[in-house]
Design an enzyme around this catalytic site. Structure first.
Site, PDB file in Angstrom:
ATOM      1  N   GLU A 165      45.526  41.865  36.233  1.00  0.00           N
ATOM      2  CA  GLU A 165      44.844  42.619  37.258  1.00  0.00           C
ATOM      3  C   GLU A 165      44.707  44.008  36.897  1.00  0.00           C
ATOM      4  O   GLU A 165      43.831  44.815  37.213  1.00  0.00           O
ATOM      5  CB  GLU A 165      45.763  42.462  38.838  1.00  0.00           C
ATOM      6  N   ALA A 197      53.701  41.756  37.798  1.00  0.00           N
ATOM      7  CA  ALA A 197      54.760  42.412  38.520  1.00  0.00           C
ATOM      8  C   ALA A 197      56.097  42.073  38.402  1.00  0.00           C
ATOM      9  O   ALA A 197      56.372  40.715  37.851  1.00  0.00           O
ATOM     10  CB  ALA A 197      54.346  42.259  39.956  1.00  0.00           C
ATOM     11  N   GLY A 239      49.898  40.492  37.721  1.00  0.00           N
ATOM     12  CA  GLY A 239      49.428  41.907  37.792  1.00  0.00           C
ATOM     13  C   GLY A 239      49.130  42.495  36.748  1.00  0.00           C
ATOM     14  O   GLY A 239      48.332  43.640  36.588  1.00  0.00           O
ATOM     15  N   GLU A 299      50.621  33.283  39.326  1.00  0.00           N
ATOM     16  CA  GLU A 299      51.360  33.392  40.636  1.00  0.00           C
ATOM     17  C   GLU A 299      51.494  32.203  41.093  1.00  0.00           C
ATOM     18  O   GLU A 299      52.801  31.865  41.950  1.00  0.00           O
ATOM     19  CB  GLU A 299      50.804  34.513  41.469  1.00  0.00           C
TER      20      GLU A 299
HETATM   21  N1  DAK Z   1      58.991  39.976  35.915  1.00  0.00           N
HETATM   22  C1  DAK Z   1      60.365  40.653  35.658  1.00  0.00           C
HETATM   23  N2  DAK Z   1      60.759  40.001  34.407  1.00  0.00           N
HETATM   24  C2  DAK Z   1      59.833  39.523  33.510  1.00  0.00           C
HETATM   25  C3  DAK Z   1      58.618  39.022  33.795  1.00  0.00           C
HETATM   26  C4  DAK Z   1      58.017  39.575  35.126  1.00  0.00           C
HETATM   27  N3  DAK Z   1      57.152  39.276  35.501  1.00  0.00           N
HETATM   28  N4  DAK Z   1      58.272  38.601  32.722  1.00  0.00           N
HETATM   29  C5  DAK Z   1      58.961  38.425  31.768  1.00  0.00           C
HETATM   30  N5  DAK Z   1      60.316  39.118  32.303  1.00  0.00           N
HETATM   31  C6  DAK Z   1      61.405  39.064  31.613  1.00  0.00           C
HETATM   32  C7  DAK Z   1      62.027  37.709  31.139  1.00  0.00           C
HETATM   33  O1  DAK Z   1      62.858  37.634  32.663  1.00  0.00           O
HETATM   34  C8  DAK Z   1      63.120  38.279  30.205  1.00  0.00           C
HETATM   35  O2  DAK Z   1      64.165  38.867  30.731  1.00  0.00           O
HETATM   36  P1  DAK Z   1      65.668  38.410  30.265  1.00  0.00           P
HETATM   37  O3  DAK Z   1      65.759  36.898  30.487  1.00  0.00           O
HETATM   38  O4  DAK Z   1      65.541  38.741  28.799  1.00  0.00           O
HETATM   39  O5  DAK Z   1      66.490  39.348  31.003  1.00  0.00           O
HETATM   40  C9  DAK Z   1      62.156  38.828  29.255  1.00  0.00           C
HETATM   41  O6  DAK Z   1      61.116  39.525  30.118  1.00  0.00           O
HETATM   42  C10 DAK Z   1      61.402  38.118  28.281  1.00  0.00           C
HETATM   43  O7  DAK Z   1      60.729  36.985  28.778  1.00  0.00           O
HETATM   44  P2  DAK Z   1      61.052  35.394  28.294  1.00  0.00           P
HETATM   45  O8  DAK Z   1      62.280  35.469  27.889  1.00  0.00           O
HETATM   46  O9  DAK Z   1      60.483  34.738  29.507  1.00  0.00           O
HETATM   47  O10 DAK Z   1      59.684  35.380  27.119  1.00  0.00           O
HETATM   48  P3  DAK Z   1      58.982  34.220  26.704  1.00  0.00           P
HETATM   49  O11 DAK Z   1      58.292  34.718  25.495  1.00  0.00           O
HETATM   50  O12 DAK Z   1      59.883  32.853  26.689  1.00  0.00           O
HETATM   51  O13 DAK Z   1      58.080  34.041  27.910  1.00  0.00           O
HETATM   52  C11 DAK Z   1      56.285  34.715  29.445  1.00  0.00           C
HETATM   53  C12 DAK Z   1      56.996  34.938  28.131  1.00  0.00           C
HETATM   54  C13 DAK Z   1      55.310  35.887  29.896  1.00  0.00           C
HETATM   55  C14 DAK Z   1      55.446  33.491  29.428  1.00  0.00           C
HETATM   56  C15 DAK Z   1      57.294  34.618  30.623  1.00  0.00           C
HETATM   57  O14 DAK Z   1      58.218  35.800  30.461  1.00  0.00           O
HETATM   58  C16 DAK Z   1      57.039  34.604  32.222  1.00  0.00           C
HETATM   59  O15 DAK Z   1      56.325  33.466  32.405  1.00  0.00           O
HETATM   60  N6  DAK Z   1      56.765  35.624  32.825  1.00  0.00           N
HETATM   61  C17 DAK Z   1      56.409  35.531  34.201  1.00  0.00           C
HETATM   62  C18 DAK Z   1      54.854  35.659  34.125  1.00  0.00           C
HETATM   63  C19 DAK Z   1      54.344  35.502  35.652  1.00  0.00           C
HETATM   64  O16 DAK Z   1      54.669  34.854  36.538  1.00  0.00           O
HETATM   65  N7  DAK Z   1      53.852  36.681  36.063  1.00  0.00           N
HETATM   66  C20 DAK Z   1      53.360  36.898  37.462  1.00  0.00           C
HETATM   67  C21 DAK Z   1      54.318  37.753  38.359  1.00  0.00           C
HETATM   68  S1  DAK Z   1      53.686  37.764  39.992  1.00  0.00           S
HETATM   69  C22 DAK Z   1      50.692  43.296  44.353  1.00  0.00           C
HETATM   70  C23 DAK Z   1      50.559  43.920  43.090  1.00  0.00           C
HETATM   71  C24 DAK Z   1      50.779  42.969  41.983  1.00  0.00           C
HETATM   72  C25 DAK Z   1      51.275  41.790  42.192  1.00  0.00           C
HETATM   73  C26 DAK Z   1      51.463  41.186  43.281  1.00  0.00           C
HETATM   74  C27 DAK Z   1      51.390  42.218  44.354  1.00  0.00           C
HETATM   75  N8  DAK Z   1      50.539  44.381  45.359  1.00  0.00           N
HETATM   76  C28 DAK Z   1      49.841  45.505  45.159  1.00  0.00           C
HETATM   77  C29 DAK Z   1      50.942  44.103  46.589  1.00  0.00           C
HETATM   78  C30 DAK Z   1      51.458  40.913  41.101  1.00  0.00           C
HETATM   79  C31 DAK Z   1      52.263  39.689  40.971  1.00  0.00           C
HETATM   80  C32 DAK Z   1      52.610  39.233  39.837  1.00  0.00           C
HETATM   81  O17 DAK Z   1      52.345  39.532  38.824  1.00  0.00           O
END
Ligand code: DAK
Length: 257
Positions: free
Chosen positions: A111, A65, A108, A131
């Site tokens: 998921e 997400a 997400g 998360e």
């Molecule tokens: N959200 C927003 N931007 C994201 C992102 C994300 N989840 N993942 C990556 N990006 C963006 C980065 O910020 C970066 O943007 P800029 O800085 O260039 O503007 C760009 O994508 C490239 O990412 P990186 O520079 O970080 O690339 P790397 O290869 O170094 O790393 C990575 C890739 C995937 C390991 C890293 O980006 C990362 O850790 N991303 C976050 C992964 C994460 O924590 N995912 C879980 C998020 S929480 C719900 C439904 C769903 C959910 C909740 C509730 N309901 C129905 C209520 C779900 C929640 C989640 O998924």
């Protein structure tokens, strides 16, 4: 559609939805999810389509997400936005839905892949629920579907450490159907889709409903549900065609009626 591309006939009777927010690694903001739900509804209603493939890019199926969209939200903001409605719409897709996953399938993104009926993965795919690293926990089925797919101890480790698993481990754990070289994952998903598209769409829909029921009920009720759907297939022209074709030693021509 701003964040997805939809091709209703990517292959005969097989539609393709591509998540298309490459700079953000297909982070799932609300609009993107609404577009996916709307596209799935339209394809479900389209008689020319029998199977749907959902994919991202080679680098990322979806990195979760959109954290930037969520970062400053309060619990009440989340409640009012009510993203669950859109996730529920996706879950209710009637046609077989195959995720073709390469690269990151995190949070997400994992998921969303698990909401699909089957997963074809590239060798570079990684599945995780990170998360916990940003101070929250899975919110769209990660603690439920992942646990059912890979078992308690592996799900617990993934959810509590946030560490992803690689495609080969996901295959061994039963999270994905198959793993292929990165250049082939979409073609492999189309191959799987084509083999299902040859079947009776009526039978496929009832069979999908019945398999999903196994996760929602106890055995006796599930068997009862299956039996009713089995009887219902005998109300279809496809059942007559399928059995006649077997007897006449020819290929059936299913019409979805
Ligand atoms: N959200 C927003 N931007 C994201 C992102 C994300 N989840 N993942 C990556 N990006 C963006 C980065 O910020 C970066 O943007 P800029 O800085 O260039 O503007 C760009 O994508 C490239 O990412 P990186 O520079 O970080 O690339 P790397 O290869 O170094 O790393 C990575 C890739 C995937 C390991 C890293 O980006 C990362 O850790 N991303 C976050 C992964 C994460 O924590 N995912 C879980 C998020 S929480 C719900 C439904 C769903 C959910 C909740 C509730 N309901 C129905 C209520 C779900 C929640 C989640 O998924």
């Amino acid at each position: 559609m701003e964040f997805i591309k939809v091709t209703p006939q990517a292959r005969p009777q097989v539609a393709l939805i591509e998540l298309n927010r490459p700079k953000e690694l297909n982070a799932l903001n609300l609009q993107l999810m609404q577009e996916v739900a709307a596209a799935l509804k339209a394809l479900d209603d389209n008689d020319e389509v029998r199977v749907i493939v959902l994919t991202g890019s080679e680098r990322a199926f979806a990195a979760g997400a959109d954290i930037k969209q969520m970062a400053n939200r309060t619990a009440i903001d989340m409640l009012i936005v009510d993203q669950f409605t859109v996730w529920d719409q996706i879950r209710k897709t009637k046609k077989p839905l195959i995720a073709a996953v390469s690269g990151f399938a995190l949070g997400g993104g994992c998921e969303l892949a698990m909401t699909c009926d089957m997963i074809v993965a590239s060798e570079t795919a990684q599945f995780g629920q990170p998360e916990i690293k940003i101070g929250v926990m899975p919110g769209a089925g990660g603690t439920q579907r992942l646990t059912r797919a890979v078992g308690k101890v592996r799900a617990m480790e993934m959810v509590l450490t946030g560490q992803p698993i690689r495609a080969d481990e996901a295959l061994r754990a039963g999270l994905v159907n198959r793993v292929v070289p990165v250049g082939q994952y979409l073609e492999e998903a189309f191959r799987l889709a084509a083999s299902i598209a040859e079947m009776s769409p009526v039978a496929a829909r009832l069979a999908k409903e019945s398999v999903n029921r196994a996760f929602e009920t106890h055995l006796d009720e599930g068997l009862h549900f299956e039996r009713k759907n089995f009887y219902l297939t005998f109300a279809s022209e496809d059942q007559k065609e399928g059995m006649a074709a077997f007897v006449e030693k020819r290929k059936p021509d299913f019409k979805g009626r």
